[in-house]
Structures are given as structure tokens and as C-alpha cells.
Design a protein around this motif. Structure first.
Motif, PDB file in Angstrom:
ATOM      1  N   ALA A 128     -35.148  40.877-103.586  1.00 33.30           N
ATOM      2  CA  ALA A 128     -35.378  39.207-104.172  1.00 33.30           C
ATOM      3  C   ALA A 128     -36.176  38.660-103.057  1.00 33.30           C
ATOM      4  CB  ALA A 128     -34.322  38.495-104.251  1.00 33.30           C
ATOM      5  N   VAL A 129     -36.555  38.985-101.841  1.00 34.78           N
ATOM      6  CA  VAL A 129     -37.057  38.337-100.937  1.00 34.78           C
ATOM      7  C   VAL A 129     -38.411  39.198-100.440  1.00 34.78           C
ATOM      8  CG1 VAL A 129     -37.089  36.888 -98.806  1.00 34.78           C
ATOM      9  CG2 VAL A 129     -34.960  36.954-100.298  1.00 34.78           C
ATOM     10  N   ARG A 157     -39.246  30.592-105.914  1.00 38.85           N
ATOM     11  CA  ARG A 157     -38.881  31.891-105.106  1.00 38.85           C
ATOM     12  C   ARG A 157     -37.411  32.512-105.612  1.00 38.85           C
ATOM     13  NH1 ARG A 157     -43.413  32.257-102.074  1.00 38.85           N
ATOM     14  NH2 ARG A 157     -42.868  30.234-101.319  1.00 38.85           N
ATOM     15  N   ILE A 158     -36.715  31.471-106.078  1.00 37.08           N
ATOM     16  CA  ILE A 158     -35.169  31.777-106.038  1.00 37.08           C
ATOM     17  C   ILE A 158     -34.848  32.542-107.446  1.00 37.08           C
ATOM     18  CG2 ILE A 158     -34.630  29.615-107.107  1.00 37.08           C
ATOM     19  CD1 ILE A 158     -32.422  31.582-105.134  1.00 37.08           C
ATOM     20  N   SER A 159     -34.170  33.568-107.150  1.00 38.06           N
ATOM     21  CA  SER A 159     -33.663  34.409-108.127  1.00 38.06           C
ATOM     22  C   SER A 159     -32.169  33.993-108.695  1.00 38.06           C
ATOM     23  CB  SER A 159     -33.568  35.771-107.826  1.00 38.06           C
ATOM     24  OG  SER A 159     -32.950  36.706-108.818  1.00 38.06           O
ATOM     25  N   LEU A 207     -32.040  27.805-101.057  1.00 38.97           N
ATOM     26  CA  LEU A 207     -30.982  28.809-101.972  1.00 38.97           C
ATOM     27  C   LEU A 207     -31.461  30.151-101.397  1.00 38.97           C
ATOM     28  CD1 LEU A 207     -30.970  27.154-105.248  1.00 38.97           C
ATOM     29  CD2 LEU A 207     -29.135  27.023-103.636  1.00 38.97           C
ATOM     30  N   VAL A 208     -32.836  30.595-101.568  1.00 41.48           N
ATOM     31  CA  VAL A 208     -32.983  31.859-100.795  1.00 41.48           C
ATOM     32  C   VAL A 208     -32.341  32.253 -99.732  1.00 41.48           C
ATOM     33  CG1 VAL A 208     -35.113  33.348-100.203  1.00 41.48           C
ATOM     34  CG2 VAL A 208     -35.467  31.765-102.218  1.00 41.48           C
ATOM     35  N   SER A 209     -32.240  31.237 -98.708  1.00 43.08           N
ATOM     36  CA  SER A 209     -31.565  31.655 -97.522  1.00 43.08           C
ATOM     37  C   SER A 209     -30.203  31.578 -97.538  1.00 43.08           C
ATOM     38  CB  SER A 209     -31.909  30.609 -96.583  1.00 43.08           C
ATOM     39  OG  SER A 209     -31.603  30.651 -95.163  1.00 43.08           O
TER      40      SER A 209
END
Lengths: 345, 411
Positions: A261-262, A190-192, A56-58
Motif C-alpha cells: 500500500a505504500v 494515498r490511503i487505502s 492515516l498512511v502512517s
């Protein structure tokens, strides 16, 4: 109509398997098992909650960029400069964060301001490409490519110059921002959810612009036939510029989220290639905004899943890039074949 | 057109067949890729992970770590998982702490972060995973007397005292140069690279004088490329920088970056009849890339300290510490005891080799080149006459030294 939909689906499925087959052949050629490779990539992307969160971060920046590109594609524009627009978004965001890092302004407000700053910077960069095309007659592909290089140079200048870490000159990046300036993340992941929501809202807005508004219709008219649109009274160059601005703002948002966020700082590779990847997704979904969600998710899963290849099989993880590229090629190829085939029948 | 479609369908079927055939073979391949289990240990082998900033076979920094990991596997019966090219240019969209978690997911109980570039990420990781041991090579986060100290019970910092190796590199260069001009191929600018370039300069100056020359006439220039290795379009091209050195009378170039690309350029120019040489860096066998022009390589031998530290994680005696390991002066090239060594290259002349040996003996006997009087590049006094530098003064050297050409910090 239904028949054409169905044949389109069948041909895309064929393209998908052709791409898989092609990559399998490469794997066999280097002595690796394609079955293991695909299995590891699948496990590496959805094998656990943590891994899916990385996907999801990507997915977030990829979806934002794709959303923007759907607008410029609809306007008949190849916004290759989207990569640089992400970078400028990151620069804009970093700039705003730096302004407020020692201030007493509430961090939440600073983060919101910084994201808007990134969107504005991305839109401005896109406006350059648009202005070059509209007023300078420079094709947006070349203008965009040029601006991409300039954006990289600008990032390096900032990292090595005015924004350098104390006593350091390294392309490792700027000093990380304090944790309070990071978008809140799901505990242990790590996902926001904030960035996920921003990307979701963005694609919905683009969907409604293109499907349900007069504005979207005009953009599409400009894209389909600029002369006809002009004769029908649509201010064509203005609409080209509007589409650049919207795309730039969304790419800028992607850059802003890469910072907040990353990475929590500016690094030279801040765009992470999401611009070029977004172009591929946008090409694959063929103007259909809703399809951008699953396809972007699939591409993100390939990105993250492929990390398993070097760890478990000592294969190069760029294989995922090969699969993504080959997939686009085969889809375009089979689409060409289908059109011929359907016409004949 | 029908035939075309039929042909496509056949192609798809053939590929599907290939796929399924490969699938059928899978179990055999799986056996090969499964991690080797050490036969002599009854318990499950200890799994450690290593994140390498460059390719595992870079003939330099990352390879030295990779080989040390192999050494640990052999000595402790442990199993290594590794991921190389861990940098944002090669693995876009990822962070080292995230990749560390990937190794943990595969069973690693300890993670080695091998680069200064991963320093912030190593800290993030160590705090987020107090149950996983962390070795951060070249870092100073857990140095209680350092400037960046943060208590992290699960972290150990390891670094070799490469200052000695660099002095030897500078010495070999000074004994080889005919033009009196030495080039230093610098990576990025930070505390570590300033002190290492300066150490090379100190060794060069000392040996230049020892050979009967005027040390003041020695030219020593540092050019920084911006990162530990070449990233096209982002850093300066180290091949080009080497070429610039060699073609402007700097006949010896010392590599300070993660791989010895200066040697390749030197070999090319030597083939054209130019009398040039180079010093490699980091990896014991780096000279083999271009033996004809290589006069030596100062290298890290991470193995012994990795074995000691990983063993302490295994047997429960682990404690957070900062290790700045010296060469074993009894034999600096002992693979089981010395953290830093120097291998003379085939291109080093015999008399120079003899003088270098003398210099190494002097260092072993207590010669300290990090002593005053010493001025920084801008002329400010750093060490008074006779004053020996503290570890902190060496580690956190704020500028290059007086007499060196090149940037001390970013402009």
C-alpha cells in the motif's frame, strides 16, 4: 477506583504539557517560535483531507504494531524485535508478489496471499526470538535486537543480490511492482481503505483477546506473575510463544502493507521505525487496547505534521521524534510520582 | 508529598507561561519566516519546489542544486521552497511524490526532483499532477531516444555532461599519483555511475600516457559503497573505504559519491606524513573542505539550465525534453553558461596544472576519448577502432571498461 482514574488522567495531562513545554524550550533555544512550530505541525497533519490521509498512511502500520505489542506486553515480554518482524513481513510479501508477478493468477488473490505471506514471515521471525528466550535462555530484548540487525542485513542482501534491479546495485530498493499489485486507494489520496480496515480489525481482535477471552486472561497471568501462572497450571512458555506469534503476525501485516500500500517494492528502510514507535505507543497506553487508536493517531500526526518544520521554518523534522520520546518519559515519570502520591494520600 | 505535587504544578504553570509568552511573540517571527517577495516583480513570484536527496549543505550534489535554486531566485525573482534529506533513511515512512505534494500545497508550481533515487517517484508524481511542472535531474524518462522513454508532457530531464568533468578529474589524478594507483569512491552501481567512473578512467589513462608513463601499468580501482552517501549500517562507510585505498598505496582517491569525505581522510593521513591527495565532486567549492589535499573538483552548475527551464514554465514555452548539457568550452567555469566545470585544487602541482590545462584545451578542441577501440571489462568489444560512441552507448554503458578493477554490476 474512579479517583485513581481521575488522578491518572490529570497526571497524564500534566505529562503532556511538560513534554510540550520541554520541546518549546528547545525551540526557543534555537530561536524558533514554539507557537508557530505547533501550529504548522497541526496544519500539516489535519490541515487538509490529503494531509489527514497521509497521517492515516502512517497510522496503519503503527496501530498494527502497537496491537501486536499489547499482546507481548501483556505477557510480560519486551518484544524489541518487532522492528525486524515488520521487515520480515515486508520480505515475505515481496517474495510472494515476486512469485506471482508474471503469473495469470488474479492480482487480488496475489495481494491477499502476499499479505498472509508477510504475516507468516513476521510470525516466524518472532518465533525465533521466542524460541531463543524459551529454549536458549536469551532475553527477548537482546535476541530481538540481534534479529533486527539480521533482518536489515537480509534485506540488503536481497536488494543487492537475488532481487536486484537489472544492471543496478543500489539500496534504493527492488523494482516497483506493477500497479495492479497495489491495494486500491481512495481516488486522489494515498490511503487505502483496505489497509485501514485491516488495522482496525487487528486492534479490535486484540482488544477482545485481552478483555474477553480465557486465552487473554492466561497471557495476562503469565505476564503478571509467571511462577504463579505456572503453579496454576498454565503452560507458561507456550503462552509466551503464542504471544510472540500473534505480535509477529501483526507486525508482519504492517510490513506487508508497507509493500502493498505504500512503497510497492522492498526498500532497506521499509519498517520506517514503526516498531520502535509502536513500543512507545504501547508503553503510553499502558495495556489499554482502545487507547492505542487515539495515541497511535496522535503519533502518526506528529510524524506527518513535522514535515512542515523543515519546509516552512527550516527546522529539523526530528523534533517530532523528540516530542514523542519526551512524552513517553514524562508519562512514565508522572506515573511514578502519582503512585507515590496516591499511596501517601 | 503534597509539596512535591505543588512544585510540579508550579513547574507546569511556568512552562505554560513560557508557551504563552512565545505565542505572543509569534507575529514578529512570522514576518521573518514568510517567503521573501521580490520587490521588482509586480505579479506574484513564481514558486518552485526542490527535493534534495541529501542535506542542502552537503558540500556536494545537493548543495550544488540548492545553490542553483538560489541562482534561479536571483535571476528570475522566483521563490524556492525546498526540502532536503529526502530519502527513506532520513525521512522514514515518506515517499518523494508525497513530499512533492507538500511543496505544491505551499504554492509550488514546479517541482525539482534532484536524485536518481527519486526517479520512480518523480514519474508517479508527474503522472498524478499533469498541471505541475516537473524537472527530474539526472533522469532519462523523457529522452525520446532513451531506453526508459515515457511521454510526460510536464517533465523535463536535465543532466550535465559530467563525463568531461570526470575525465579532467581522472587526468588530474593520473598527473598526481606517484604509485600509479588511483582509487574511485563509487556510490551505487547503475548506468550513470558506470559511465562516470569509466570517464574518469579514460581521462586518467590518457594523461598518464601524456606524462610519459605506460598506460597499461596504471591501476584504477572502483569500490562501491551502495548509495549516494553514507547511511550507517546500510552502506559501506566511505571514510573506511577511503582509508583502505590510501593505506594500500592508492595515493589519489576520486570521489564519485555525493560529498567529498575522501578529502577528510586524506587530510588526516597527510597530517601523519603520508603523501596522499583527493579529487572532490559535484560542488564548485568542495575543495575548501580540505584544500591541502584537494587537487580539484569537477562540478555541476545547474543554474543556467534551471533558469532556462523554469523561465519556459513561466512564459508558457515549456516543452518536455531531455537536456544533456555540455560544458561551455569557451570558459568551462562561466557560472552563467557552463553546465559542467572543473576547479583546480590548491594541492595540484604547477606542472600538473599546466598539463591539465592542455588536456582541457584538447577536449575543447574536439578530442573524444569515448572512441574505439574500446572493450568492456569482461573483454567484449564495445567500440570498433575509430568508432565514436553514440550518446546512448555512453549513457547506457553496460559494464566498466577493460583495465578497470571493481564490480560492473552487483554480484
Amino acid at each position: 477506583m474512579l479517583k485513581s482514574r481521575l488522578s491518572g488522567f490529570i497526571f497524564q495531562l500534566i505529562a503532556f504539557f511538560l513534554a510540550l513545554g520541554f520541546v518549546s524550550l528547545i525551540l526557543v533555544a534555537v530561536g524558533a517560535s514554539p507557537f508557530d512550530a505547533f501550529k504548522n505541525m497541526l496544519n500539516g497533519s489535519i490541515g487538509s483531507m490529503r494531509k489527514f490521509a497521509e497521517v492515516l498512511v502512517s497510522f496503519v502500520p503503527l496501530l498494527l504494531v502497537t496491537a501486536g505489542l499489547l499482546i507481548t506486553f501483556s505477557a510480560g515480554l519486551w518484544n524489541i524485535g518487532v522492528e525486524g518482524q515488520i521487515v520480515l513481513g515486508a520480505i515475505g510479501t515481496t517474495w510472494v508478489l515476486r512469485l506471482f508477478v508474471d503469473s495469470s493468477v488474479h492480482p487480488a488473490i496475489v495481494i491477499i496471499l502476499s499479505i498472509f505471506g508477510g504475516m507468516a514471515a513476521g510470525a516466524l521471525w518472532a518465533a525465533f526470538a521466542g524460541a531463543l528466550k524459551t529454549f536458549g535462555g536469551v532475553n527477548e530484548i537482546f535476541g530481538g535486537l540481534g534479529l533486527n540487525f539480521v533482518s536489515t542485513a537480509l534485506t540488503l542482501y536481497l536488494i543487492f543480490g537475488p532481487w536486484k534491479r537489472e544492471g543496478v546495485a543500489s539500496m534504493s530498493g527492488t523494482e516497483p511492482f506493477p500497479d495492479v499489485f497495489a491495494l486500491p486507494q481512495v481516488p486522489d489520496l494515498r490511503i487505502s481503505l483496505w489497509s485501514l480496515a485491516i488495522a482496525g480489525v487487528a486492534i479490535l481482535i486484540v482488544y477482545f483477546i485481552l478483555q474477553g477471552t480465557y486465552f487473554g486472561l492466561k497471557i495476562k497471568a503469565v505476564g503478571k506473575n509467571i511462577r504463579a501462572a505456572y503453579l496454576l497450571g498454565i503452560p507458561t512458555w507456550q503462552y509466551s510463544l503464542y504471544s510472540f506469534l500473534i505480535c509477529g503476525a501483526l507486525a508482519g501485516a504492517a510490513g506487508a502493507l508497507q509493500v502493498t500500500a505504500v512503497y510497492h517494492r522492498l526498500i532497506p528502510a521499509i519498517s520506517s521505525g514503526y516498531g520502535y514507535l509502536g513500543l512507545m505507543v504501547a508503553m503510553l497506553v499502558n495495556y489499554q487496547a482502545i487507547w492505542a487508536i487515539p495515541v497511535a493517531l496522535f503519533f502518526a500526526a506528529l510524524n506527518i505534521g513535522s514535515i512542515q518544520l523543515p519546509i516552512l521554518m527550516h527546522l529539523d523534522s526530528s523534533l517530532s521524534g523528540v516530542l514523542q520520546g519526551v512524552l513517553v518519559l514524562f508519562v512514565l515519570l508522572t506515573e511514578g510520582v502519582r503512585q507515590k502520591f496516591v499511596k501517601k494520600v | 508529598m503534597r509539596t512535591f505535587f505543588a512544585r510540579l504544578a508550579v513547574m507546569a504553570m511556568v512552562l505554560a507561561f513560557v508557551l504563552s509568552a512565545c505565542g505572543a511573540q509569534a507575529p514578529a517571527t512570522e514576518e521573518v519566516t514568510a517567503p521573501d517577495t521580490a520587490p521588482d516583480t509586480a505579479a506574484e513570484p513564481f514558486v518552485f519546489g526542490m527535493l534534495l536527496v541529501g542535506p542542502y549543505n552537503d558540500n556536494g550534489w545537493s548543495q550544488a542544486h540548492y545553490e542553483a535554486g538560489k541562482y534561479v531566485e536571483e535571476k528570475l525573482g522566483a521563490t524556492m521552497l525546498y526540502l532536503d534529506k529526502v530519502n527513506p533513511a532520513d525521512r522514514p515512512g515518506t515517499t518523494p511524490d508525497q513530499l512533492g505534494e507538500e511543496l505544491v500545497a505551499q504554492g509550488a508550481k514546479l517541482i525539482i526532483f534532484n536524485s536518481d533515487d527519486m526517479k520512480d517517484a518523480a514519474t508517479t508524481f508527474a503522472k498524478a499532477h499533469p498541471d505541475i511542472y516537473v524537472i527530474m535531474a539526472s533522469g532519462d524518462q523523457v529522452w525520446a531516444d532513451g531506453m526508459a522513454y515515457e511521454a510526460m508532457p510536464n517533465m523535463v530531464n536535465i543532466m550535465g555532461r559530467m563525463e568531461y568533468g570526470k575525465m579532467m578529474a581522472g587526468c588530474a589524478a593520473a598527473l598526481t599519483t606517484e604509485t600509479g594507483k588511483i582509487g574511485y569512491l563509487g556510490p551505487l552501481i547503475n548506468d550513470e555511475t558506470r559511465r562516470l567512473a569509466s570517464s574518469a578512467y579514460l581521462g586518467a589513462k590518457y594523461c598518464y600516457e601524456m606524462a610519459g608513463n605506460d598506460p597499461a601499468s596504471l591501476e584504477f580501482k572502483v569500490t562501491w559503497i551502495g548509495f549516494w552517501f553514507n547511511i550507517p549500517g546500510v552502506t559501506l562507510d566511505p571514510v573506511q573505504v577511503s582509508n583502505d585505498f590510501y593505506t594500500t598505496d592508492y595515493d589519489v582517491v576520486i570521489s564519485g559519491i555525493d560529498n567529498p569525505v575522501n578529502l577528510g581522510e586524506a587530510a588526516k593521513l597527510k597530517a601523519e606524513g603520508k603523501n596522499v591527495a583527493g579529487v572532490a565532486y559535484d560542488y564548485v567549492a568542495a575543495c575548501e573542505a580540505a584544500p591541502d589535499v584537494c587537487i580539484g573538483v569537477p562540478y555541476f552548475n545547474w543554474g543556467p539550465d534551471y533558469v532556462r527551464t523554469i523561465k519556459s514554465a513561466q512564459d508558457g514555452s515549456w516543452k518536455s525534453e531531455f537536456i544533456w548539457a555540455s560544458p561551455d568550452w569557451a570558459d568551462i567555469n562561466n557560472p552563467d553558461t557552463s553546465a559542467v566545470g572543473f576547479v583546480k585544487g590548491p594541492a595540484l602541482a604547477d606542472d600538473a596544472a599546466a598539463k591539465l590545462d592542455d588536456f582541457i584545451s584538447e577536449l575543447a578542441g574536439g578530442l573524444n576519448l569515448w572512441s574505439g577501440p574500446m572493450n568492456l571489462q569482461d573483454g567484449t568489444a564495445y567500440l570498433a577502432d575509430g568508432e565514436a560512441a553514440t550518446d546512448q552507448q555512453i549513457w547506457y554503458l553496460p559494464q566498466l571498461l577493460e583495465g578497470m578493477e571493481g564490480l560492473s554490476a552487483s554480484e
